[in-house]
Design a protein around this motif. Sequence first.
Motif, PDB file in Angstrom:
ATOM      1  N   UNK A  78       9.374 -36.211   0.114  1.00  0.00           N
ATOM      2  CA  UNK A  78       8.627 -35.796  -1.065  1.00  0.00           C
ATOM      3  C   UNK A  78       8.661 -36.851  -2.155  1.00  0.00           C
ATOM      4  N   UNK A  79       7.499 -37.151  -2.727  1.00  0.00           N
ATOM      5  CA  UNK A  79       7.448 -37.925  -3.963  1.00  0.00           C
ATOM      6  C   UNK A  79       7.466 -36.877  -5.074  1.00  0.00           C
ATOM      7  N   UNK A  80       8.595 -36.781  -5.778  1.00  0.00           N
ATOM      8  CA  UNK A  80       8.817 -35.667  -6.703  1.00  0.00           C
ATOM      9  C   UNK A  80       8.439 -36.085  -8.123  1.00  0.00           C
ATOM     10  N   UNK A  81       7.306 -35.529  -8.601  1.00  0.00           N
ATOM     11  CA  UNK A  81       6.812 -35.832  -9.942  1.00  0.00           C
ATOM     12  C   UNK A  81       6.877 -34.595 -10.836  1.00  0.00           C
ATOM     13  N   UNK A  82       7.777 -33.656 -10.502  1.00  0.00           N
ATOM     14  CA  UNK A  82       7.895 -32.416 -11.281  1.00  0.00           C
ATOM     15  C   UNK A  82       8.195 -32.739 -12.745  1.00  0.00           C
ATOM     16  N   UNK A  83       9.049 -33.739 -12.965  1.00  0.00           N
ATOM     17  CA  UNK A  83       9.274 -34.252 -14.316  1.00  0.00           C
ATOM     18  C   UNK A  83       8.675 -35.657 -14.350  1.00  0.00           C
ATOM     19  N   UNK A  84       7.470 -35.803 -14.928  1.00  0.00           N
ATOM     20  CA  UNK A  84       6.757 -37.089 -14.846  1.00  0.00           C
ATOM     21  C   UNK A  84       7.549 -38.262 -15.419  1.00  0.00           C
ATOM     22  N   UNK A 124       7.488 -33.524   7.655  1.00  0.00           N
ATOM     23  CA  UNK A 124       6.333 -33.334   6.775  1.00  0.00           C
ATOM     24  C   UNK A 124       6.457 -34.266   5.571  1.00  0.00           C
ATOM     25  N   UNK A 125       5.370 -34.357   4.816  1.00  0.00           N
ATOM     26  CA  UNK A 125       5.361 -35.201   3.624  1.00  0.00           C
ATOM     27  C   UNK A 125       4.500 -34.533   2.554  1.00  0.00           C
ATOM     28  N   UNK A 126       4.900 -34.693   1.271  1.00  0.00           N
ATOM     29  CA  UNK A 126       4.131 -34.068   0.193  1.00  0.00           C
ATOM     30  C   UNK A 126       4.383 -34.807  -1.118  1.00  0.00           C
ATOM     31  N   UNK A 127       3.498 -34.576  -2.077  1.00  0.00           N
ATOM     32  CA  UNK A 127       3.734 -34.994  -3.458  1.00  0.00           C
ATOM     33  C   UNK A 127       3.975 -33.717  -4.247  1.00  0.00           C
ATOM     34  N   UNK A 128       5.104 -33.664  -4.948  1.00  0.00           N
ATOM     35  CA  UNK A 128       5.485 -32.449  -5.664  1.00  0.00           C
ATOM     36  C   UNK A 128       5.133 -32.620  -7.131  1.00  0.00           C
ATOM     37  N   UNK A 129       4.142 -31.847  -7.586  1.00  0.00           N
ATOM     38  CA  UNK A 129       3.679 -31.961  -8.964  1.00  0.00           C
ATOM     39  C   UNK A 129       4.458 -31.060  -9.897  1.00  0.00           C
ATOM     40  N   UNK A 130       3.933 -30.919 -11.110  1.00  0.00           N
ATOM     41  CA  UNK A 130       4.602 -30.044 -12.079  1.00  0.00           C
ATOM     42  C   UNK A 130       4.540 -28.607 -11.598  1.00  0.00           C
ATOM     43  N   UNK A 131       5.674 -27.917 -11.605  1.00  0.00           N
ATOM     44  CA  UNK A 131       5.705 -26.554 -11.066  1.00  0.00           C
ATOM     45  C   UNK A 131       5.006 -25.554 -11.989  1.00  0.00           C
ATOM     46  N   UNK A 132       4.583 -24.448 -11.397  1.00  0.00           N
ATOM     47  CA  UNK A 132       3.952 -23.356 -12.153  1.00  0.00           C
ATOM     48  C   UNK A 132       5.021 -22.599 -12.946  1.00  0.00           C
ATOM     49  N   UNK A 133       4.708 -22.269 -14.195  1.00  0.00           N
ATOM     50  CA  UNK A 133       5.601 -21.398 -14.975  1.00  0.00           C
ATOM     51  C   UNK A 133       4.793 -20.244 -15.560  1.00  0.00           C
ATOM     52  N   UNK A 134       5.504 -19.217 -15.967  1.00  0.00           N
ATOM     53  CA  UNK A 134       4.863 -18.026 -16.542  1.00  0.00           C
ATOM     54  C   UNK A 134       4.774 -18.211 -18.056  1.00  0.00           C
ATOM     55  N   UNK A 164      10.619 -23.949 -16.437  1.00  0.00           N
ATOM     56  CA  UNK A 164      10.723 -23.707 -14.992  1.00  0.00           C
ATOM     57  C   UNK A 164      12.192 -23.578 -14.581  1.00  0.00           C
ATOM     58  N   UNK A 165      12.466 -22.640 -13.697  1.00  0.00           N
ATOM     59  CA  UNK A 165      13.820 -22.486 -13.137  1.00  0.00           C
ATOM     60  C   UNK A 165      13.741 -22.765 -11.641  1.00  0.00           C
ATOM     61  N   UNK A 166      14.463 -23.772 -11.189  1.00  0.00           N
ATOM     62  CA  UNK A 166      14.403 -24.182  -9.785  1.00  0.00           C
ATOM     63  C   UNK A 166      15.346 -23.312  -8.949  1.00  0.00           C
ATOM     64  N   UNK A 167      14.810 -22.743  -7.883  1.00  0.00           N
ATOM     65  CA  UNK A 167      15.626 -21.904  -6.997  1.00  0.00           C
ATOM     66  C   UNK A 167      15.488 -22.415  -5.573  1.00  0.00           C
ATOM     67  N   UNK A 168      16.388 -23.275  -5.137  1.00  0.00           N
ATOM     68  CA  UNK A 168      16.260 -23.811  -3.783  1.00  0.00           C
ATOM     69  C   UNK A 168      16.464 -22.728  -2.730  1.00  0.00           C
TER      70      UNK A 168
END
Length: 457
Positions: A397-403, A363-373, A382-386
Amino acid sequence: GPSTGRDDRTPRPGSDRPAECVPLSRAQRRMWLMERLGGTGDSYHVPFATRVSGPFDVAAFATALTSLVARHAILRTRYTEHDGEPCQEVLPTPRTVPVHVVDTDEAQAPELLRRETARPFDLAAGDAVRALVLRHGPQDHTVLLTFHHIAVDGASLETVAGELADLYTTATGGTPRHTLAAAPQYADHARREHEALSGFEEELERWSELLADAEPPRLPPPAAPAPDTAVRPAAVRTVPLTPTVPDALRTLGAQRQATLFTVSLTAAFAALHRLTGDDDLVIGVAGTHRSGTAMRGLVGLCVNTLPVRVDLSGAPSFSRLLRRVGDALLEAQQHRHVPFDLVLERLGAGARGADGTALVRVTSDVLGEPTVLRLPGTSAEYVDLPSDGAKFNLSYGLDLADPARPRALVQYDAHALDDAAAQTAVRDYAALLDAVAADPELTLDALPAAGPQDGSP
């Protein structure tokens, strides 16, 4: 049973099912079958964790969470069988979700969070969301919600986070930013889909043409087999990209009527071509059943896998390949509401491996900024939990979580690909993204291969 104030328990005309029983959507059905077969581990658990700094009112949060579950029936739905067919039954409100609070220092937090996200769900009991709060100090908490994927998808988390903020504000005596309208209910979507299934014949024929004789990508087999466990162990490799690359790729796409997503998907095809040597490749992308205002704010599983098949023969330039990928993606998106497992059923045994999802292994995706509360009066991180489990053999993945720090990323199933091949895959993908950002007219055979020293584990 008691009424939920909706038509969830009203008998359907011509239905011989128990009144309160709603058929599962095809996506839910696949999830339910995977759970029944076992061996998915926590790969279908959806953890949502935020580090909350500032005053945090646990009792108000518990009230907000209970209100959220009252609003969205899918979060209090149990899964049963009638006459061998799975169905979903909404449990009446109110259903209180206990919020467990644990005092812990930072060193122990990751293990506590990991253990909580991995705990199994009891779908037959209507267990779809759990809450854990780690208290690191009087104004320092980690808030973890763990959902089962049968009840939510990524877009649902946006709704959950937004509504929880408003409900929490109300519970603390404040004035929320939004007045929450009545929420659309997932059972209605599942019914609509169920009623539409018989009308998919023409589009299933089209899918059959698009995927006739398609085979899953042939990934290089691991040098040494991984220890045989039921769960497919997930691992991740990343390579940092030059910070200017994402904007350069956006510009390249804009000049050619393509989105950043399509550009990164094209790079994934080029990287997979290099990894496998195959010209005829299928990569899966996430589609959605969400369309129109009726489904805005819907909490539930509305994702659908779209198989995109592309011919990479003839050493095309990246620009030309981008057109091929764009055309194939557009065609797939035109049939995005046809559930993927119906397509697999139509294609028959040739397209399906023992694990049921053979055709789409990559699969392939672009990973944007994650949702936070974002709760009033607090700051959120954000806390990353693999997850421990891999849903696919290989995901680019093209990871743009931290631009400010873009990365190329691959997640892979350690049973299907060894670390060396995964490392090569992510380096190639990163090298391709860098190279085409500078010159999109390079042909596939002229694109640079990653040197063995590039990148980082």
